[in-house]
Design an enzyme around this catalytic site. Sequence first.
Site, PDB file in Angstrom:
ATOM      1  N   LYS A 152      -5.126  -6.052   3.462  1.00  0.00           N
ATOM      2  CA  LYS A 152      -4.771  -4.637   3.648  1.00  0.00           C
ATOM      3  C   LYS A 152      -4.149  -4.087   2.360  1.00  0.00           C
ATOM      4  CE  LYS A 152      -0.371  -6.077   5.718  1.00  0.00           C
ATOM      5  NZ  LYS A 152       0.324  -6.319   6.998  1.00  0.00           N
ATOM      6  N   ARG A 210       7.913  -3.803  17.598  1.00  0.00           N
ATOM      7  CA  ARG A 210       7.181  -2.766  16.882  1.00  0.00           C
ATOM      8  C   ARG A 210       5.869  -2.565  17.630  1.00  0.00           C
ATOM      9  NH1 ARG A 210       5.712  -3.994  10.726  1.00  0.00           N
ATOM     10  NH2 ARG A 210       4.290  -5.345  11.861  1.00  0.00           N
ATOM     11  N   TYR A 226      15.834   9.880 -20.282  1.00  0.00           N
ATOM     12  CA  TYR A 226      16.319  10.931 -19.384  1.00  0.00           C
ATOM     13  C   TYR A 226      17.738  10.645 -18.915  1.00  0.00           C
ATOM     14  CZ  TYR A 226      11.623  12.924 -18.831  1.00  0.00           C
ATOM     15  OH  TYR A 226      10.421  13.526 -19.038  1.00  0.00           O
ATOM     16  N   MET A 230       7.881   8.752 -16.096  1.00  0.00           N
ATOM     17  CA  MET A 230       6.614   8.731 -15.353  1.00  0.00           C
ATOM     18  C   MET A 230       5.573   7.850 -16.043  1.00  0.00           C
ATOM     19  SD  MET A 230       4.137  11.870 -14.156  1.00  0.00           S
ATOM     20  CE  MET A 230       5.392  12.742 -13.260  1.00  0.00           C
TER      21      MET A 230
HETATM   22  C1  LIG Z   1       0.532  -7.813   6.978  1.00  0.00           C
HETATM   23  C2  LIG Z   1       0.390  -8.744   8.125  1.00  0.00           C
HETATM   24  C3  LIG Z   1       0.341 -10.131   7.917  1.00  0.00           C
HETATM   25  C4  LIG Z   1       0.538 -10.770   6.558  1.00  0.00           C
HETATM   26  O1  LIG Z   1       1.905 -10.791   6.239  1.00  0.00           O
HETATM   27  P1  LIG Z   1       2.452 -11.563   4.934  1.00  0.00           P
HETATM   28  O2  LIG Z   1       3.923 -11.531   5.105  1.00  0.00           O
HETATM   29  O3  LIG Z   1       2.000 -10.760   3.759  1.00  0.00           O
HETATM   30  O4  LIG Z   1       1.843 -12.902   4.949  1.00  0.00           O
HETATM   31  C5  LIG Z   1       0.128 -10.941   9.018  1.00  0.00           C
HETATM   32  N1  LIG Z   1      -0.018 -10.420  10.249  1.00  0.00           N
HETATM   33  C6  LIG Z   1       0.042  -9.096  10.497  1.00  0.00           C
HETATM   34  C7  LIG Z   1      -0.119  -8.579  11.874  1.00  0.00           C
HETATM   35  C8  LIG Z   1       0.262  -8.216   9.447  1.00  0.00           C
HETATM   36  O5  LIG Z   1       0.332  -6.902   9.687  1.00  0.00           O
END
Ligand SMILES: *Cc1c(COP(=O)(O)O)cnc(C)c1O
Length: 357
Positions: free
Chosen positions: A34, A130, A254, A302
């Site tokens: 992701k 969550r 800055y 920046m």
């Molecule tokens: C992002 C994610 C992972 C991976 O997490 P890491 O800490 O980067 O290994 C695993 N399971 C779910 C559901 C996630 O959203």
Amino acid sequence: MRPTEAIIDLAALRSNLEVARRLAPTSRILAVVKANAYGHGAERVSAALTEYVDAFGVATITEALALRVSGIERPILLLEGFFEAAEIPDIVQHRLDIVIGNEEQLHAFLAADLHRPLRVWLKVDTGMHRLGFCPEKFDVAYSRLKASDAVADIIVMSHFAEADRTEGLGTPTQLALFESKTAHLNAPASLANSAAVLAWPSTHRDWIRPGLMLYGLSPLDRLTSEADTLRPVMTLRSSLSLVRTVEAGEAIGYGGRSVCAERTRVGVVPLGYADGYPREAPDGTPVLVAGRPSRVLGQVSMDMITVDLENIPEAQVGTPVELWGAELSATDVAEIVGTINYTLITGVSARVPRRYV
Ligand SMILES: *Cc1c(COP(=O)(O)O)cnc(C)c1O
């Protein structure tokens, strides 16, 4: 060309995957790619891994479709499921796996008219609070999916809130609750993110879901021998575009944050917060110049930062600078900046060319 780039070491990536495999030899591997593979480039990273993993995980359907377009054939899991029922036709057409983790998703899924059954990852909330069905509602959700023609098979899953803490009761408590809800089902199970892969072997089960560790960084609160074998995949680097001397009493950048106590040689590095270098980096944040320890001086702008060259007399225009990576751990930089290694690597912006080696 501006010399700023992120070098992505695909051999290190595969070596980190082997660490995960060695730690969980009987588990299948869902590689989490992701957020553009945590800033490393999802298409190239996925192409480099696809032979060696069993599935990929992404957060959005846009990410999943981009992988399909690039030729990835492996299962791809939408880690948060769908956000609206309108995504379901694409999910079916592109053979995506989905997480179902709440009543709305369950109802929308069961109401949809699929012409091909899907693999569903049914999520139970064991303490993260969550996503996921609360334990009391999990059994009903499981039975309804089990009875549906729309479901090819079910993997039961959960997610840990504090697996990065190598001690403490959080993870064992979540695992015990998961067992109590799922052990009798005989369904494949998945719990482990990178932290759990590295530190909690009892959680490995049928599918591990490593993200961060594949990119060579550790999420753990202490160094372990396994975490120590990971190799950083991304090196964010540039070179000095200007070298100058600032007089004693004068300030750099800055806001005049950094006042020189004495006459100081300073280098300008053409990379700033628009490239993903954190604006929060204080004076003293480590950088490597010509492979030697140096530090940020003055506010991050920046498009540029300024660094101390006092102890690096050989530094001149063109001298290489590493912001983090193979020689300087993003974890150490993150600690001084007051963030975590995840945000540094995912934050490298599209303006920074990725160079794959
Ligand atoms: C992002 C994610 C992972 C991976 O997490 P890491 O800490 O980067 O290994 C695993 N399971 C779910 C559901 C996630 O959203």
